[in-house]
Write an enzyme that holds these catalytic residues in place. Sequence first.
Site, PDB file in Angstrom:
ATOM      1  N   ASP A 106       0.839  -1.197   0.000  1.00 52.47           N
ATOM      2  CA  ASP A 106       0.000   0.000   0.000  1.00 52.47           C
ATOM      3  C   ASP A 106       0.882   1.258   0.000  1.00 52.47           C
ATOM      4  O   ASP A 106       2.043   1.213   0.425  1.00 52.47           O
ATOM      5  CB  ASP A 106      -0.883   0.040   1.254  1.00 52.47           C
ATOM      6  CG  ASP A 106      -1.848  -1.131   1.302  1.00 52.47           C
ATOM      7  OD1 ASP A 106      -2.164  -1.684   0.233  1.00 52.47           O
ATOM      8  OD2 ASP A 106      -2.272  -1.489   2.415  1.00 52.47           O
TER       9      ASP A 106
HETATM   10  N1  URA Z   1      -1.243  -6.002   3.805  1.00 55.62           N
HETATM   11  C1  URA Z   1      -1.721  -4.755   3.854  1.00 55.62           C
HETATM   12  O1  URA Z   1      -2.751  -4.515   4.457  1.00 55.62           O
HETATM   13  N2  URA Z   1      -1.048  -3.787   3.208  1.00 55.62           N
HETATM   14  C2  URA Z   1       0.100  -3.996   2.555  1.00 55.62           C
HETATM   15  O2  URA Z   1       0.694  -3.073   2.011  1.00 55.62           O
HETATM   16  C3  URA Z   1       0.596  -5.305   2.521  1.00 55.62           C
HETATM   17  C4  URA Z   1      -0.097  -6.291   3.150  1.00 55.62           C
END
Ligand code: URA
Length: 246
Positions: A106
């Site tokens: 993310d």
């Molecule tokens: N899980 C998440 O919630 N975000 C990420 O970036 C990676 C795994």
Amino acid sequence: MAQERLDKLLAATGRWSRSEVRRMVREGRVLADGRIVSAPETKYDADSVTLCVDGAPVDLQRFVYIMLHKPAGVVSATEDGREKTVLALLPEEYRRRGLFPVGRLDKDTEGLLLLTDDGALAHELLSPKKHVDKRYYARVDGALDESDRLAFAAGMTLGDGLVCQSAELEILSSGAQSEALVTLREGKYHQVKRMLAARGKPVRYLKRLTMGPLCLDPSLAGGAWRPLTAEELKKLKYTSCPTKKP
Ligand code: URA
């Protein structure tokens, strides 16, 4: 390996475009096995030829594998109309090669991100059948306890219907804010955040520490990168295809 045109071999390094290669050949700046190359379409075997440009040997490595410490604030994409992408953190020669991130983090997640132009390896590593473990450090609001650990281990079905396989939750500290290591064997959208939110513990900070045999190099500051070592690459290839011994 099959023979390939010189202009294709050199352009694949990402250091020059094909037209630049043609110009360099015209100017007599390219040597193959010690002899000046006279035509850019001459074919060579990349595994055996030694190419030099302006007197310097050229590494014809077929694929590039980069470990990036992704900082928060950049998106795991090759292009984005609005946001800065992880590719903007790499030099131009890598961008030209067509590198892409293997999986996504993310925008606000930090940590280990592999970038490559080896589509076959990326496909294997992302295949749900391969169960490549990913470990994250998470800081959450609220106290984590044994019931959370057990829920993760049992496999959770979230309110929105997302079915999560068994995952590991190792609680590092518990209080008004808690810290944990989360290990997933899959990689669904926002999965760590969604699993912890489903336990009433919203994630405030998330960082990926490992992916299969790869561990984030602690000497890489946020935004820094380096090529994988030969040893890391060997282990990664073994993870993606265990019939090949590391
Ligand atoms: N899980 C998440 O919630 N975000 C990420 O970036 C990676 C795994």
